[in-house]
Design an enzyme around this catalytic site. Sequence first.
Site, PDB file in Angstrom:
ATOM      1  N   PRO A   1      -7.856   2.643  10.868  1.00 22.65           N
ATOM      2  CA  PRO A   1      -8.599   1.977  10.855  1.00 22.65           C
ATOM      3  C   PRO A   1      -8.796   1.044  10.969  1.00 22.65           C
ATOM      4  CG  PRO A   1      -9.568   3.745  10.479  1.00 22.65           C
ATOM      5  CD  PRO A   1      -8.063   4.036  10.388  1.00 22.65           C
TER       6      PRO A   1
ATOM      7  N   LYS B   1      -2.437   4.004   3.265  1.00 24.10           N
ATOM      8  CA  LYS B   1      -1.781   4.585   2.261  1.00 24.10           C
ATOM      9  C   LYS B   1      -3.864   4.541   1.581  1.00 24.10           C
ATOM     10  CE  LYS B   1      -3.692   0.321  -0.043  1.00 24.10           C
ATOM     11  NZ  LYS B   1      -5.515   0.618  -0.218  1.00 24.10           N
TER      12      LYS B   1
ATOM     13  N   GLY C   1      -9.949  -0.037   3.939  1.00 24.69           N
ATOM     14  CA  GLY C   1      -8.980   0.146   2.599  1.00 24.69           C
ATOM     15  C   GLY C   1      -7.756   1.421   2.965  1.00 24.69           C
ATOM     16  N   LEU C   2      -7.001   1.418   3.959  1.00 25.32           N
ATOM     17  CA  LEU C   2      -6.075   1.670   4.406  1.00 25.32           C
ATOM     18  C   LEU C   2      -4.797   1.014   4.417  1.00 25.32           C
ATOM     19  CD1 LEU C   2      -7.948   4.620   6.363  1.00 25.32           C
ATOM     20  CD2 LEU C   2      -7.341   5.204   4.147  1.00 25.32           C
ATOM     21  N   ALA C   3      -5.252  -0.383   4.511  1.00 23.77           N
ATOM     22  CA  ALA C   3      -3.407  -1.229   4.440  1.00 23.77           C
ATOM     23  C   ALA C   3      -3.074   0.001   5.621  1.00 23.77           C
ATOM     24  CB  ALA C   3      -2.961  -1.035   3.283  1.00 23.77           C
ATOM     25  N   GLY C   4      -3.937  -1.123   6.465  1.00 27.12           N
ATOM     26  CA  GLY C   4      -3.083  -0.429   7.665  1.00 27.12           C
ATOM     27  C   GLY C   4      -2.340  -2.057   8.844  1.00 27.12           C
ATOM     28  N   GLY C   5      -3.172  -2.630   8.101  1.00 25.39           N
ATOM     29  CA  GLY C   5      -1.992  -4.093   8.598  1.00 25.39           C
ATOM     30  C   GLY C   5      -1.044  -4.927   7.828  1.00 25.39           C
ATOM     31  N   SER C   6      -1.428  -4.387   6.276  1.00 26.95           N
ATOM     32  CA  SER C   6      -0.463  -3.789   5.691  1.00 26.95           C
ATOM     33  C   SER C   6       1.240  -3.731   5.745  1.00 26.95           C
ATOM     34  CB  SER C   6      -0.875  -4.052   4.373  1.00 26.95           C
ATOM     35  OG  SER C   6      -1.590  -5.005   3.732  1.00 26.95           O
TER      36      SER C   6
ATOM     37  N   ASP D   1      -0.599  -6.157  -1.164  1.00 26.10           N
ATOM     38  CA  ASP D   1       0.061  -4.471  -0.578  1.00 26.10           C
ATOM     39  C   ASP D   1       1.172  -4.383  -0.130  1.00 26.10           C
ATOM     40  OD1 ASP D   1      -2.747  -3.366  -2.059  1.00 26.10           O
ATOM     41  OD2 ASP D   1      -3.838  -3.359  -0.124  1.00 26.10           O
TER      42      ASP D   1
HETATM   43  O1  C5P Z   1      -3.237  -9.660  -0.858  1.00 25.15           O
HETATM   44  P1  C5P Z   1      -4.521 -10.007  -0.424  1.00 25.15           P
HETATM   45  O2  C5P Z   1      -3.932 -10.976   1.239  1.00 25.15           O
HETATM   46  O3  C5P Z   1      -4.133  -8.840   0.805  1.00 25.15           O
HETATM   47  O4  C5P Z   1      -5.546  -9.904  -0.632  1.00 25.15           O
HETATM   48  C1  C5P Z   1      -6.618  -9.695   0.158  1.00 25.15           C
HETATM   49  C2  C5P Z   1      -8.028 -10.479  -0.765  1.00 25.15           C
HETATM   50  O5  C5P Z   1      -8.027  -9.853  -1.368  1.00 25.15           O
HETATM   51  C3  C5P Z   1      -7.243 -11.705  -1.227  1.00 25.15           C
HETATM   52  O6  C5P Z   1      -7.724 -12.855  -0.285  1.00 25.15           O
HETATM   53  C4  C5P Z   1      -8.145 -11.005  -2.487  1.00 25.15           C
HETATM   54  O7  C5P Z   1      -9.620 -12.042  -2.170  1.00 25.15           O
HETATM   55  C5  C5P Z   1      -8.608 -10.438  -3.023  1.00 25.15           C
HETATM   56  N1  C5P Z   1      -7.881  -9.779  -4.055  1.00 25.15           N
HETATM   57  C6  C5P Z   1      -7.456 -10.110  -5.309  1.00 25.15           C
HETATM   58  N2  C5P Z   1      -7.088  -9.466  -6.291  1.00 25.15           N
HETATM   59  C7  C5P Z   1      -5.675  -8.952  -5.617  1.00 25.15           C
HETATM   60  C8  C5P Z   1      -5.425  -8.408  -4.274  1.00 25.15           C
HETATM   61  C9  C5P Z   1      -6.301  -8.737  -3.780  1.00 25.15           C
HETATM   62  O8  C5P Z   1      -8.861 -10.508  -5.235  1.00 25.15           O
HETATM   63  N3  C5P Z   1      -4.802  -8.534  -6.485  1.00 25.15           N
END
Ligand code: C5P
Length: 302
Positions: free
Chosen positions: A96, A12, A100-105, A138
């Site tokens: 990659p 994404k 910032g492309l949410a590959g793992g998600s 994500d």
């Molecule tokens: O939710 P996720 O584990 O993907 O988020 C990764 C990190 O990004 C979180 O640990 C947090 O530090 C930050 N984050 C945030 N606010 C969000 C989404 C992510 O601070 N709305």
Amino acid sequence: MTSRISLKSAAKINLYLEITGNRPDGYHDLVMVLQSIDLCDRLDIRKIGTDEIQVTCNNPEVPCDRTNLVYKAAALMQSVYPDIGGIEIAIDKQIPMGAGLAGGSSNAAAVLVGIDRLWELGLTQSQLCDFAAQLGSDIPFCVTGGTALATGRGEVLSPLPDLKDLVLVICKPRQIAIATAWAYQTFRSQGLLATSQVKNQNLSSQMVAAIASGGESTAVKLSRFLYNDLERVVLPAYPELHALKNRLLEQECLGAMMSGSGSTIFAIAADLDRAQKIAEAIQTDDIDVWVGKSLVRSIFDV
Ligand code: C5P
């Protein structure tokens, strides 16, 4: 009942990312516009006889242990549905990491969808999104895909009209991977919320209106409202990324912006020819470049 399934999971980009609040749980309130793009990983998911979860990946840099979101997704489903038994997941990685492309998600979303289908659990999209939200902010979007407005921590989704033919140039510097948590925490520690440049400007509503307007000029219209608050943290810390964005803006593109917490910078192009020219101008040994398009879904059959 079949014993294996192969799915593609799409990356994404963030067409819009505004941080609107610091939450007491450490997360941030966001307004985002998310878009699936045709840069995809492949996951082969198979039932196995034991109770184990086995993850493999063609990229040796991907950890295949319990820290992998794919593993966590399978473990969550096993804990709720103990009859599932063992699962083998092979990831063919093209998206990659630290990009910032949410590959793992998106891989984790594919595992939720794959398990639902393989074991015929009959879950609704809303149930899948509830599981997804437990794994990461994500991931609900990665279950639904297409074009969506995301609020809350990123998990509250409103679908937007499909952007069918958005032409993109995706640029990922090879040596720069950015940890999302670092970007958000730095935004908070620098007090950047208080100096928001877009607060009360209704920029996100204008972006949504541009998307909803439809027609051939949609890409031109929405490109005016590209925005990412995390650029305020990441670009000063990584001058190479700032330079890359400036180089993209010097090309004949409609707009350029960092995706998520970076390090990907994408440009929107008027058409594929233009995108190809931009890609040729930008590509170096240090920057991977893809020309791609928007997708209307995120998880699909191979
Ligand atoms: O939710 P996720 O584990 O993907 O988020 C990764 C990190 O990004 C979180 O640990 C947090 O530090 C930050 N984050 C945030 N606010 C969000 C989404 C992510 O601070 N709305």
